[in-house]
Design an enzyme around this catalytic site. Structure first.
Site, short mmCIF file in Angstrom:
data_model
loop_
_atom_site.label_atom_id
_atom_site.label_comp_id
_atom_site.label_asym_id
_atom_site.label_seq_id
_atom_site.Cartn_x
_atom_site.Cartn_y
_atom_site.Cartn_z
NE ARG A 148 1.94 -0.53 -1.16
CZ ARG A 148 1.78 0.35 -0.42
NH1 ARG A 148 0.43 0.57 -0.07
NH2 ARG A 148 2.58 1.02 0.49
CG ASP A 177 2.90 2.30 -2.68
OD1 ASP A 177 4.15 2.02 -2.44
OD2 ASP A 177 2.33 2.95 -2.37
CG HIS A 248 5.43 4.92 -1.12
ND1 HIS A 248 5.21 3.52 -0.53
CD2 HIS A 248 5.20 5.75 -0.07
CE1 HIS A 248 5.19 3.62 0.89
NE2 HIS A 248 4.87 5.04 1.11
CG ASP A 317 2.72 8.48 1.36
OD1 ASP A 317 3.01 8.85 0.29
OD2 ASP A 317 2.59 7.41 2.06
CD GLU A 318 4.44 5.55 4.74
OE1 GLU A 318 4.38 5.20 6.08
OE2 GLU A 318 4.31 5.04 3.72
CD1 TRP A 384 -0.48 10.75 5.54
CD2 TRP A 384 -0.37 9.11 6.89
NE1 TRP A 384 0.77 10.50 5.67
CE2 TRP A 384 0.90 9.21 6.43
CE3 TRP A 384 -0.78 7.74 7.61
CZ2 TRP A 384 1.80 8.41 6.72
CZ3 TRP A 384 0.50 7.07 7.91
CH2 TRP A 384 1.66 7.49 7.40
CD1 TRP A 459 -3.97 2.67 3.91
CD2 TRP A 459 -2.76 2.85 2.05
NE1 TRP A 459 -3.76 3.86 3.58
CE2 TRP A 459 -2.98 3.98 2.56
CE3 TRP A 459 -2.30 2.63 0.68
CZ2 TRP A 459 -2.57 5.17 1.75
CZ3 TRP A 459 -1.91 3.56 -0.04
CH2 TRP A 459 -2.10 4.86 0.51
CB THR A 460 -4.87 -3.71 -1.04
OG1 THR A 460 -4.04 -3.29 -1.99
CG2 THR A 460 -6.36 -3.00 -1.24
CD GLU A 461 0.08 -2.03 2.70
OE1 GLU A 461 -1.27 -2.16 2.84
OE2 GLU A 461 0.86 -1.21 2.86
#
Length: 544
Positions: A148, A177, A248, A317-318, A384, A459-461
């Protein structure tokens, strides 16, 4: 005996005898296999105090003795002061010796964490010490998202030093990602030529209307990765690389549009994503996609050797299934494979790489969504979404790393006050992290043995640079490190007041290291981000 050590040691005694002073006469003697710790001590303590810390002459008194004793557990150590102004660090393996050396550094005071000597400072020392210590868990980690917001190599190396200072031994390296691909793959150069760069970045969280129009990106060359892995190995830290598939993956599809679901969208129109959240653009479940990522993993296995990186993280994930549901090709694949639905299609995708990695002597680990549709036999799980996925996996005989979002996502805000920069998620204070318990109650004894350990996720958003990462991570990583290392009582019985008092000494160490931590009194003026929206969530789900 209370020496303000973090993490707290298993046993520390004080019998009032002679102690140890580090001075110009101090030498180091290293037993076979402990040379990395010898070099580390010379580089850190030697630089901090302007000392050579030369090898001891034959027959001379040995000031710092680095020894191994196979009777100890591999990461356990004893640290004892001896007559003649000497100290012995004995580890069950070279790793144990290294963790003992980290304790020695803390005992020598905050000046031991500086890069050059401070004029007028007295020689550091401490009284008689007899410490026996060892970790609770073999997996004590931190995940750093560099997809990110890219973190330059020098900052990654710095974080490895910070992990080592807290006796953490796993660095989970989130390298891809939707917003960027961060590792050079020679057979697929567009991954970094195209996938490593985005034209702009959302400033704040999804609700924000602000944009940073500066193009953002970066990646690590293969030699950069080799350097990072070697640097980590010298500090007895394992690196777990993550390539997130099949979701992702918008940056990947932007670089190679043929890997997307081309029968339902125009993948050539995609760009590396500039927003946050979960994009619907996922990999197509084709043989072409499998061969592409086999090529990616072949290069990664060479960059991350099995001796230092036995696990490979595949994300998982997701992964929205909407495009697969609409794709004639994906539906044909489901029928061809005799699968029930799209969940089983994702499971087939993950199982393929589990078998592929197992055949090459590695182990697959993924986020707990890989449980959906059936879990590959040898796969491990990063739990998670609370504890539930980890409990299910452990009871089914799979190894688990506990990293529940509600407790140890360090991008979540540390306080509910209005000055917190871009507040995200639940309030998770220093005390909340200190009372986190990786092994949930009610787990069977056999399943509890499947908990490899725990990690904190970063997480670095909304963390654009190193200073913002520091603010979110510290001081909470210190509390997390004690949870991962020390055999603490039940959460409600833990002495948080005692931990806070020890933190007073630890803040001075962080200051010497130049860490931009969040002060206990709240953010400093330059740490605030007024007017930039975050995503605070009121309340918290049950801790299950």
């Amino acid at each position: 005996m209370d020496m303000d050590l973090i993490p707290a040691p298993a046993r520390a005694g004080d019998q009032g005898r002679c102690g140890f002073v580090l001075d110009a006469s101090t030498t180091i003697t290293a037993a076979p296999g402990t040379g990395t710790t010898e070099r580390w001590l010379r580089a850190t303590l030697g630089a901090a105090f302007g000392l050579s810390l030369a090898p001891a002459a034959e027959g001379a008194e040995q000031s710092v003795r680095l020894l191994t004793d196979p009777a100890l557990e591999p990461e356990a150590y004893r640290l004892t002061t001896l007559p003649g102004n000497s100290v012995a660090i004995t580890g069950g393996s070279p790793a144990g010796v290294f963790w003992g050396a980290q304790t020695l550094r803390q005992l020598l005071g905050p000046e031991a964490f500086r890069r050059a000597p401070v004029d007028g400072a007295a020689w550091p020392g401490f009284g008689f010490t007899d410490i026996e210590d060892g970790p609770r868990f073999p997996w004590r980690g931190m995940m750093l998202d560099v997809a990110r917001h890219f973190m330059p190599k020098t900052d990654v190396l710095r974080y490895l030093d910070l992990l080592a200072a807290h006796k953490l031994n796993v660095f989970h390296f989130h390298l891809s990602d939707d917003q960027g691909w961060r590792v050079e793959i020679k057979r697929h150069p567009r991954l970094t030529e195209v996938g490593a760069w985005r034209s702009r970045t959302k400033h704040g969280h999804r609700a924000s209307e602000l944009w940073d129009e500066t193009p953002h990106g970066g990646f690590y060359t293969q030699d950069d990765i080799r350097e990072i892995v070697a640097y980590a190995a010298a500090r007895h830290i394992r690196v777990v690389p993550e390539i997130d598939i099949p979701g992702h993956s918008q940056a990947t599809i932007t670089a190679y549009p043929e890997l997307g679901n081309t029968d339902v969208i125009d993948t050539t129109a995609l760009s590396v994503w500039d927003d946050w959240g979960v994009t619907p653009n996922v990999l197509a479940p084709t043989e072409q996609t499998l061969r592409f990522f086999e090529g990616v993993f072949e290069e990664l296995l060479e960059l991350f050797p099995a001796a230092t990186s036995p696990f490979i993280h595949v994300g998982g994930d997701e992964c929205p299934k909407d495009q697969w549901k609409r794709s004639p090709a994906a539906q044909a694949r489901i029928r061809e494979l005799g699968l029930a639905d799209e969940d089983e299609l994702q499971s087939w995708f993950i199982r393929h790489f589990d078998s592929w990695l197992t055949a090459r002597g590695r182990r697959l680990i993924g986020w707990d969504e890989i449980l959906e549709g059936g879990l590959a036999d040898g796969a491990a799980v990063s739990s998670w979404r609370g504890y539930a996925g980890g409990i299910a996996a452990a009871e089914a005989g799979h190894d688990v790393v506990m990293c529940p979002e509600q407790q140890v996502y360090l991008d979540h805000r540390q306080d509910g006050g209005p000055d917190e920069p871009m507040p995200i998620g639940y309030v998770r204070t220093l005390e909340d992290v200190y009372r986190f318990e990786p092994v949930p109650p009610g787990l069977s004894e056999e399943a509890a043995r499947r908990i490899l350990g725990t990690q904190a996720n970063v997480w670095t958003e909304v963390m654009q640079n190193r200073a913002r990462v520091d603010y979110q991570v510290f001081p909470r990583l210190a509390a997390f490190a004690e949870v991962a290392w020390s055999a603490l009582p039940a959460p409600e019985e833990r002495d948080f007041a005692g931990f806070e008092r020890r933190m007073a000494a630890h803040y001075a160490r962080l200051d010497a290291l130049g860490v931009d931590y969040r002060p206990a009194s709240g953010p400093l003026p330059w740490q605030r981000r007024p007017g930039i929206l975050g995503r605070p969530i009121e309340g918290a789900p049950p801790r299950v």
